[in-house]
Design a protein around this motif. Structure first.
Motif, PDB file in Angstrom:
ATOM      1  N   LEU A   6       0.793  -1.229   0.235  1.00  0.00           N
ATOM      2  CA  LEU A   6       0.052   0.115  -0.110  1.00  0.00           C
ATOM      3  C   LEU A   6       0.850   1.333  -0.013  1.00  0.00           C
ATOM      4  O   LEU A   6       1.962   1.377   1.136  1.00  0.00           O
ATOM      5  CB  LEU A   6      -0.939  -0.149   1.306  1.00  0.00           C
ATOM      6  N   ASP A  51      -3.708  -7.154   6.008  1.00  0.00           N
ATOM      7  CA  ASP A  51      -4.784  -6.901   5.038  1.00  0.00           C
ATOM      8  C   ASP A  51      -4.952  -5.675   4.479  1.00  0.00           C
ATOM      9  O   ASP A  51      -5.354  -4.662   4.998  1.00  0.00           O
ATOM     10  CB  ASP A  51      -5.996  -6.838   6.252  1.00  0.00           C
ATOM     11  N   ASP A  53      -6.584  -4.608   1.915  1.00  0.00           N
ATOM     12  CA  ASP A  53      -7.733  -4.135   1.406  1.00  0.00           C
ATOM     13  C   ASP A  53      -8.420  -3.214   2.470  1.00  0.00           C
ATOM     14  O   ASP A  53      -8.927  -2.112   2.358  1.00  0.00           O
ATOM     15  CB  ASP A  53      -8.720  -5.230   0.730  1.00  0.00           C
ATOM     16  N   ARG A  54      -8.178  -3.648   3.788  1.00  0.00           N
ATOM     17  CA  ARG A  54      -8.831  -3.112   5.166  1.00  0.00           C
ATOM     18  C   ARG A  54      -8.078  -1.580   5.102  1.00  0.00           C
ATOM     19  O   ARG A  54      -8.808  -0.646   5.438  1.00  0.00           O
ATOM     20  CB  ARG A  54      -8.812  -4.063   6.209  1.00  0.00           C
ATOM     21  N   ALA A  56      -6.316  -0.071   3.107  1.00  0.00           N
ATOM     22  CA  ALA A  56      -6.602   1.061   1.864  1.00  0.00           C
ATOM     23  C   ALA A  56      -8.128   1.635   2.137  1.00  0.00           C
ATOM     24  O   ALA A  56      -8.413   2.745   1.926  1.00  0.00           O
ATOM     25  CB  ALA A  56      -6.696   0.244   0.564  1.00  0.00           C
ATOM     26  N   SER A  57      -8.951   0.939   2.733  1.00  0.00           N
ATOM     27  CA  SER A  57     -10.339   1.319   2.830  1.00  0.00           C
ATOM     28  C   SER A  57     -10.387   2.223   3.854  1.00  0.00           C
ATOM     29  O   SER A  57     -11.028   3.434   3.873  1.00  0.00           O
ATOM     30  CB  SER A  57     -11.323   0.030   3.144  1.00  0.00           C
ATOM     31  N   VAL A  58      -9.838   1.929   5.151  1.00  0.00           N
ATOM     32  CA  VAL A  58      -9.496   2.849   6.222  1.00  0.00           C
ATOM     33  C   VAL A  58      -8.981   4.392   5.904  1.00  0.00           C
ATOM     34  O   VAL A  58      -9.823   5.318   6.177  1.00  0.00           O
ATOM     35  CB  VAL A  58      -8.876   2.237   7.138  1.00  0.00           C
ATOM     36  N   LYS A  60      -8.503   5.420   2.713  1.00  0.00           N
ATOM     37  CA  LYS A  60      -9.428   6.202   1.838  1.00  0.00           C
ATOM     38  C   LYS A  60     -10.514   6.940   2.427  1.00  0.00           C
ATOM     39  O   LYS A  60     -10.853   8.193   2.166  1.00  0.00           O
ATOM     40  CB  LYS A  60      -9.782   5.350   0.555  1.00  0.00           C
ATOM     41  N   GLU A  61     -11.262   6.272   3.292  1.00  0.00           N
ATOM     42  CA  GLU A  61     -12.349   6.953   4.120  1.00  0.00           C
ATOM     43  C   GLU A  61     -11.806   8.164   4.722  1.00  0.00           C
ATOM     44  O   GLU A  61     -12.696   9.207   4.919  1.00  0.00           O
ATOM     45  CB  GLU A  61     -12.891   5.926   5.234  1.00  0.00           C
ATOM     46  N   THR A  66      -4.397   6.694  -1.939  1.00  0.00           N
ATOM     47  CA  THR A  66      -3.661   5.395  -1.691  1.00  0.00           C
ATOM     48  C   THR A  66      -3.674   4.561  -3.093  1.00  0.00           C
ATOM     49  O   THR A  66      -4.345   4.692  -3.942  1.00  0.00           O
ATOM     50  CB  THR A  66      -4.053   4.222  -0.665  1.00  0.00           C
TER      51      THR A  66
END
Length: 131
Positions: A6, A51, A53-54, A56-58, A60-61, A66
């Motif tokens: 990431l 993780d 994906d997790r 990146a999601s955190v 990006k929110e 990223t």
């Protein structure tokens, strides 16, 4: 082996790396390895996490830019000349290194490499990596 990395793009200002690491810590995301690089106006924080994906999601929110990229993770003995051997194999196979970073794990070391050709790199290093 090919793994996900990431990359987080940060403005060069006090506390930005702390914000990223705090967000990940609060989300329960461990950081296994990281590297920072700075430019004039921004920096890049590269992370290896369990993780991606997790993570990146955190991020990006929270408004962080990223990118998830593939990199090569290679394990070798933590001894003199091991890195030189890895880089020689890459050079012998006409593979350039865009960037890399490393960490020690007990008697072993691990290099995270962004090569010019992922598949060719994995094939060239197959005899080095003991994972």
């Amino acid at each position: 082996m090919i793994i996900k990395q990431l990359s987080v793009f940060l403005e060069n200002r006090v506390g930005r790396t702390k914000e990223v690491t705090s967000l990940l810590a609060n989300a329960g995301v461990d950081i296994l390895a990281f590297s920072t690089a700075d430019m004039i106006e921004f920096g890049v924080l590269r992370l290896v996490v369990p993780d991606v994906d997790r993570a990146a999601s955190v991020l990006k929110e929270a408004g962080f830019a990223t990118i998830v990229t593939d990199v090569v993770s290679v394990s070798c003995p933590n001894e003199t000349g091991a890195l030189a051997s890895i880089l020689a194999k890459l050079a012998d196979n006409d593979i350039s290194v865009e960037y890399m970073y490393a960490l020690q794990q007990g008697g072993n070391a691990r290099a995270i490499i962004r090569p010019s050709d992922l598949d060719k790199c994995v094939k060239a290093l197959g005899s080095v990596d003991k994972d």
